[in-house]
Structures are given as C-alpha cells and as structure tokens.
Design a protein around this motif. Sequence first.
Motif, PDB file in Angstrom:
ATOM      1  N   UNK A  62       0.837  -1.209   0.000  1.00 50.90           N
ATOM      2  CA  UNK A  62       0.000   0.000   0.000  1.00 50.90           C
ATOM      3  C   UNK A  62       0.868   1.254   0.000  1.00 50.90           C
ATOM      4  N   UNK A  63       2.012   1.203   0.669  1.00 49.99           N
ATOM      5  CA  UNK A  63       2.914   2.353   0.712  1.00 49.99           C
ATOM      6  C   UNK A  63       3.554   2.595  -0.656  1.00 49.99           C
ATOM      7  N   UNK A  64       3.929   1.524  -1.338  1.00 51.67           N
ATOM      8  CA  UNK A  64       4.496   1.670  -2.685  1.00 51.67           C
ATOM      9  C   UNK A  64       3.493   2.363  -3.590  1.00 51.67           C
ATOM     10  N   UNK A  65       2.242   1.935  -3.518  1.00 50.56           N
ATOM     11  CA  UNK A  65       1.201   2.552  -4.355  1.00 50.56           C
ATOM     12  C   UNK A  65       0.953   4.008  -3.993  1.00 50.56           C
ATOM     13  N   UNK A  66       1.277   4.406  -2.769  1.00 55.76           N
ATOM     14  CA  UNK A  66       1.047   5.789  -2.327  1.00 55.76           C
ATOM     15  C   UNK A  66       2.151   6.742  -2.779  1.00 55.76           C
ATOM     16  N   UNK A  67       3.238   6.202  -3.355  1.00 54.64           N
ATOM     17  CA  UNK A  67       4.344   7.056  -3.787  1.00 54.64           C
ATOM     18  C   UNK A  67       4.141   7.539  -5.214  1.00 54.64           C
ATOM     19  N   UNK A  68       4.797   8.656  -5.526  1.00 57.54           N
ATOM     20  CA  UNK A  68       4.784   9.170  -6.891  1.00 57.54           C
ATOM     21  C   UNK A  68       5.989   8.593  -7.645  1.00 57.54           C
ATOM     22  N   UNK A  69       5.971   8.641  -8.983  1.00 54.85           N
ATOM     23  CA  UNK A  69       7.058   8.027  -9.756  1.00 54.85           C
ATOM     24  C   UNK A  69       8.460   8.532  -9.391  1.00 54.85           C
ATOM     25  N   UNK A  70       8.600   9.801  -9.069  1.00 57.13           N
ATOM     26  CA  UNK A  70       9.931  10.362  -8.795  1.00 57.13           C
ATOM     27  C   UNK A  70      10.303  10.301  -7.316  1.00 57.13           C
TER      28      UNK A  70
END
Length: 201
Positions: A62-70
């Motif tokens: 869930x944390x990975x999905x909450x990040x932006x590409x950069x």
Amino acid sequence: MARPASPLTQREAKASSVAEARTVAPDVSARLGSTPATRYRGNPAIFGRLVDDHDKHRALLSMIEATSPKDPARKTLFDEFVRDVHGHAAAEEQALWSTVMRNPETTPFARHAVGDHHKLDKLMADAAARDITAPGWLRHFSGLKEEYLDHILEEETEQFLEAEKTLTEQDQRYMRKVFNARKKAEKAAAVIEKKIRLKPV
C-alpha cells in the motif's frame, strides 16, 4: 521481524507489522484497511509469525502505491518488499513446507505454496527490471500486488489450516524458531533479480 513468542491481540499484532513497514519510509502513509479474517494473527507459533510478515507486506504494498514516480521512497520500499518476501519465502519453505510436504495428506498444499513462490519471484524480477520512475510502472506492479495478495489469502485461509492438522504445538513453536533464524540469513543474502517477463505467468 523477530517478535517475542508471546500472544498478542489481533489488533496489536497487525499494528506492530504496519509499524515495522513504516520504519522503511516514515513519511509515506500506510493504508492497510481491512485484512482477511484469520485466527492466526497474534499466535505465538509459526502461523502467527507468517501472518506478521504478510501484514508487513500488505503495508509495504500500500505504501508503494502511495508514492509518486519520482519519489525515492518508491524504490526503497520496493527493494525492502522484494528482499523481505525472498527471505520470508525461503524460510517458510524450510521451516514449514519441507515438513508438511512429507505427509501425503498435505503434500499438495505445500507444493502449491512453493509453486506460488516461484511465480512471485518472476513477477518481482519483472517489476525490478522496469523503470520504477516511469508513469506506467505501477501498472506492472499491480499484477505483482494482486498475485501476492491472492497467495497470502490462500495460505491464511486454506493452506495453513490444512498444515496445522498434521503438526503438534511443539512442532509449530519450533518451526517459528527455525523460520526466524533462516529469514534473517536469507533476507541478508537476497539479490534483487531483474528480468522482463515476455509471457504471462
């Protein structure tokens, strides 16, 4: 996570696993939400220990999905997820499934779980081989996430229940000790492989 082998409430156990995931990237929110019901969460033996890791992995996903590409936290979180899952799977195979596989009644469950681990290895290698800063990376990652969540749901609601029938409480507590020792070593030695999957798994 080498939590003391004492019973925790389900809520405490889940919160502890999420907190451990948050240490990887404290500024990224972890919205775990509801998780499948399992009587093993908080259990002091092997199955509770495995669910601890599953909850940590749910939080990392869930944390990975909450990040932006950069966001550099995306790679940090993904690397932790891959290394932790590699260590978890290898230790689980040695501590639990190698024993369960010896019993003809439970061999199919053990083989299926180990087969899932190999499929997940390929999906993680595929995600690792792609540009994590590209806008479309999450599309590939979502396939890995779905497969992993399906795998741990199956373990918690079917495979662990069948395996438990053939194990004594003493077996289960011993397996937790074996798991903790093996996971630490396996995670430390884990290498993040990178290989594009040209065909569906």
